[in-house]
Motif scaffolding. Structure first.
Motif, PDB file in Angstrom:
ATOM      1  N   LEU A   1       5.160  42.423  22.763  1.00 22.60           N
ATOM      2  CA  LEU A   1       6.179  42.676  21.743  1.00 22.60           C
ATOM      3  C   LEU A   1       7.581  42.547  22.329  1.00 22.60           C
ATOM      4  O   LEU A   1       8.484  41.993  21.676  1.00 22.60           O
ATOM      5  CB  LEU A   1       5.988  44.083  21.162  1.00 22.60           C
ATOM      6  N   ILE A   2       7.771  43.040  23.542  1.00 28.53           N
ATOM      7  CA  ILE A   2       9.092  42.953  24.174  1.00 28.53           C
ATOM      8  C   ILE A   2       9.473  41.496  24.431  1.00 28.53           C
ATOM      9  O   ILE A   2      10.630  41.090  24.230  1.00 28.53           O
ATOM     10  CB  ILE A   2       9.114  43.766  25.483  1.00 28.53           C
TER      11      ILE A   2
ATOM     12  N   ALA B   1      12.700  36.846  22.998  1.00 30.40           N
ATOM     13  CA  ALA B   1      12.786  35.445  22.570  1.00 30.40           C
ATOM     14  C   ALA B   1      13.630  35.314  21.298  1.00 30.40           C
ATOM     15  O   ALA B   1      14.444  34.382  21.164  1.00 30.40           O
ATOM     16  CB  ALA B   1      11.386  34.889  22.337  1.00 30.40           C
ATOM     17  N   ILE B   2      13.447  36.260  20.380  1.00 31.09           N
ATOM     18  CA  ILE B   2      14.250  36.236  19.148  1.00 31.09           C
ATOM     19  C   ILE B   2      15.721  36.458  19.469  1.00 31.09           C
ATOM     20  O   ILE B   2      16.603  35.750  18.952  1.00 31.09           O
ATOM     21  CB  ILE B   2      13.740  37.313  18.179  1.00 31.09           C
TER      22      ILE B   2
ATOM     23  N   GLN C   1      12.580  43.374  13.043  1.00 34.41           N
ATOM     24  CA  GLN C   1      12.413  44.743  12.549  1.00 34.41           C
ATOM     25  C   GLN C   1      10.953  45.198  12.689  1.00 34.41           C
ATOM     26  O   GLN C   1      10.684  46.362  13.011  1.00 34.41           O
ATOM     27  CB  GLN C   1      12.858  44.824  11.086  1.00 34.41           C
ATOM     28  N   GLN C   2      10.029  44.261  12.440  1.00 31.23           N
ATOM     29  CA  GLN C   2       8.619  44.589  12.580  1.00 31.23           C
ATOM     30  C   GLN C   2       8.273  44.910  14.026  1.00 31.23           C
ATOM     31  O   GLN C   2       7.518  45.848  14.310  1.00 31.23           O
ATOM     32  CB  GLN C   2       7.761  43.422  12.071  1.00 31.23           C
ATOM     33  N   ILE C   3       8.830  44.149  14.952  1.00 34.64           N
ATOM     34  CA  ILE C   3       8.601  44.403  16.379  1.00 34.64           C
ATOM     35  C   ILE C   3       9.173  45.763  16.779  1.00 34.64           C
ATOM     36  O   ILE C   3       8.522  46.555  17.481  1.00 34.64           O
ATOM     37  CB  ILE C   3       9.213  43.275  17.226  1.00 34.64           C
ATOM     38  N   ASP C   4      10.396  46.044  16.325  1.00 33.38           N
ATOM     39  CA  ASP C   4      11.009  47.341  16.610  1.00 33.38           C
ATOM     40  C   ASP C   4      10.176  48.483  16.025  1.00 33.38           C
ATOM     41  O   ASP C   4      10.012  49.538  16.653  1.00 33.38           O
ATOM     42  CB  ASP C   4      12.423  47.400  16.045  1.00 33.38           C
ATOM     43  N   SER C   5       9.669  48.253  14.807  1.00 34.81           N
ATOM     44  CA  SER C   5       8.830  49.272  14.170  1.00 34.81           C
ATOM     45  C   SER C   5       7.543  49.505  14.955  1.00 34.81           C
ATOM     46  O   SER C   5       7.107  50.652  15.139  1.00 34.81           O
ATOM     47  CB  SER C   5       8.504  48.846  12.743  1.00 34.81           C
TER      48      SER C   5
ATOM     49  N   LEU D   1       7.079  48.956  18.189  1.00 35.83           N
ATOM     50  CA  LEU D   1       7.425  49.640  19.441  1.00 35.83           C
ATOM     51  C   LEU D   1       7.687  51.126  19.191  1.00 35.83           C
ATOM     52  O   LEU D   1       7.262  51.989  19.972  1.00 35.83           O
ATOM     53  CB  LEU D   1       8.654  48.982  20.076  1.00 35.83           C
ATOM     54  N   GLN D   2       8.387  51.409  18.099  1.00 35.12           N
ATOM     55  CA  GLN D   2       8.663  52.805  17.761  1.00 35.12           C
ATOM     56  C   GLN D   2       7.376  53.553  17.433  1.00 35.12           C
ATOM     57  O   GLN D   2       7.195  54.710  17.822  1.00 35.12           O
ATOM     58  CB  GLN D   2       9.631  52.869  16.575  1.00 35.12           C
ATOM     59  N   ARG D   3       6.478  52.872  16.720  1.00 33.30           N
ATOM     60  CA  ARG D   3       5.196  53.486  16.383  1.00 33.30           C
ATOM     61  C   ARG D   3       4.384  53.772  17.643  1.00 33.30           C
ATOM     62  O   ARG D   3       3.745  54.838  17.755  1.00 33.30           O
ATOM     63  CB  ARG D   3       4.408  52.564  15.443  1.00 33.30           C
ATOM     64  N   MET D   4       4.405  52.863  18.596  1.00 36.54           N
ATOM     65  CA  MET D   4       3.693  53.078  19.852  1.00 36.54           C
ATOM     66  C   MET D   4       4.259  54.288  20.594  1.00 36.54           C
ATOM     67  O   MET D   4       3.508  55.102  21.147  1.00 36.54           O
ATOM     68  CB  MET D   4       3.775  51.824  20.717  1.00 36.54           C
ATOM     69  N   ASP D   5       5.589  54.413  20.602  1.00 35.77           N
ATOM     70  CA  ASP D   5       6.223  55.563  21.266  1.00 35.77           C
ATOM     71  C   ASP D   5       5.845  56.867  20.559  1.00 35.77           C
ATOM     72  O   ASP D   5       5.568  57.887  21.226  1.00 35.77           O
ATOM     73  CB  ASP D   5       7.743  55.391  21.273  1.00 35.77           C
ATOM     74  N   GLN D   6       5.831  56.852  19.236  1.00 37.25           N
ATOM     75  CA  GLN D   6       5.476  58.054  18.493  1.00 37.25           C
ATOM     76  C   GLN D   6       4.019  58.440  18.727  1.00 37.25           C
ATOM     77  O   GLN D   6       3.712  59.625  18.933  1.00 37.25           O
ATOM     78  CB  GLN D   6       5.729  57.828  16.997  1.00 37.25           C
ATOM     79  N   ASN D   7       3.135  57.450  18.717  1.00 38.27           N
ATOM     80  CA  ASN D   7       1.717  57.724  18.970  1.00 38.27           C
ATOM     81  C   ASN D   7       1.515  58.264  20.387  1.00 38.27           C
ATOM     82  O   ASN D   7       0.671  59.146  20.619  1.00 38.27           O
ATOM     83  CB  ASN D   7       0.883  56.467  18.765  1.00 38.27           C
TER      84      ASN D   7
END
Length: 320
Positions: free
Chosen positions: A157-158, A163-164, A227-231, A233-239
């Motif tokens: 994801l990073i 790349a984007i 935004q999907q990638i950021d979401s 990554l954020q979801r992974m951190d929250q989990n």
């Protein structure tokens, strides 16, 4: 012989603890004191076992009265086992050594187990500190395990996000470059050096507009993906935080955790290890003392009385 001797309640209790028959031992003048000594040792072992088991249960049960009741119950079981060991020791012969070895091994096993909660109580402050450090280390290991499990997905994801950003940055730099070129052409500070919207300036403006349009279209296309990638990554951190919090709630200062902390203390601190083994030996001796006393104290007239009564009862049964 004092056949009319009347023992007091303290003597009766000590004789019962030593497994002596009151009607026989009260007539054995010398053996009264011997069995009282064994009874005192049994009483000390009983109290020690009760306290040790109470502390053991207090590490897993929050209500003190429940720990005390369970400690008294287990202390009673230990007392029953010790009385059985004492009662089974009679006159020492060659045939009894195997039995004595088994009884000794059983007493050592009980003593070693009971020594653990006692040692935890004596090293309580040090053990709690070490247990806290051990739990912190477990948290770190858990976090590393989670990060290792998610490493591939996170790196993917990073990389997509980078790349984007790289693509958008390149297009943005192109927009800035073409706009600057157009401005310089129109104010005469660059390009052909001619003022006004001439053919060259118009061409550069068209190029700048085209670059701006490409950038905006690309931004519109890639923004949802970013935004999907950021979401994700954020979801992974929250989990990860949720999983760590759930794991932390399972950490405790229970008996096994404290035993592990005590082992780490012994392994990492020579001074603690030295005193630990001394205390183990002392506490083990407390459990073994009734058996040792029974073996060391000489056999007196009580054994003669007991043997005589037993022979009479056997003869009476056989004669019927």
């Amino acid at each position: 012989m004092q056949e009319n001797y009347t023992p007091n309640n303290r003597e009766k209790m000590l004789w019962w603890l030593s497994t002596a028959e009151t009607e026989l031992v009260k007539n054995a003048v010398v053996d009264r004191n011997r069995h009282a000594i064994i009874g005192m040792l049994m009483l000390g072992t009983w109290c020690f076992a009760t306290l040790a088991w109470t502390y053991f249960f207090s590490t897993v049960i929050s209500e003190l009265w429940k720990s005390a009741l369970l400690g008294i119950f287990m202390g009673g079981i230990i007392l029953s086992i010790d009385r059985a060991l004492i009662k089974g020791i009679g006159r020492i012969t060659k045939k009894i050594w195997l039995t004595l070895a088994f009884r000794g091994a059983l007493a050592i096993t009980i003593g070693l187990f009971m020594a653990q909660p006692a040692l935890l109580f004596l090293f309580q402050k040090e053990v709690k500190l070490q247990a806290s450090l051990d739990n912190e280390e477990r948290m770190n290991e858990k976090q590393k395990a989670i990060e290792k499990r998610l490493k591939t997905e996170r790196e993917k994801l990073i990389k997509e996000k980078q790349a984007i950003r790289s693509e958008l940055q390149t297009l943005y730099e192109e927009v800035v470059s073409t706009q600057n070129s157009f401005i310089q052409e129109t104010d005469g500070t660059g390009g052909s050096g001619k003022l006004g919207l001439k053919a060259i300036a118009l061409a550069k403006k068209e190029r700048a507009d085209k670059a701006e349009k490409v950038y905006q279209n690309t931004l519109i296309r890639l923004s949802p993906l970013q935004q999907q990638i950021d979401s994700n990554l954020q979801r992974m951190d929250q989990n990860t935080q949720v999983e760590l919090a759930r794991f932390e709630s399972l950490l405790n200062n229970g008996f096994i955790t404290q035993i592990e902390a005590l082992n780490h203390l012994i392994k990492n601190n020579a001074a603690v290890a030295y005193r630990y083994y001394l205390l183990v030996a002392l506490l083990l001796l407390i459990e073994l003392m009734p058996v040792i006393a029974k073996l060391l104290l000489p056999t007196g007239t009580y054994q003669v009385y007991a043997k005589k009564i037993e022979e009479q009862e056997i003869a009476a049964i056989e004669s019927t």
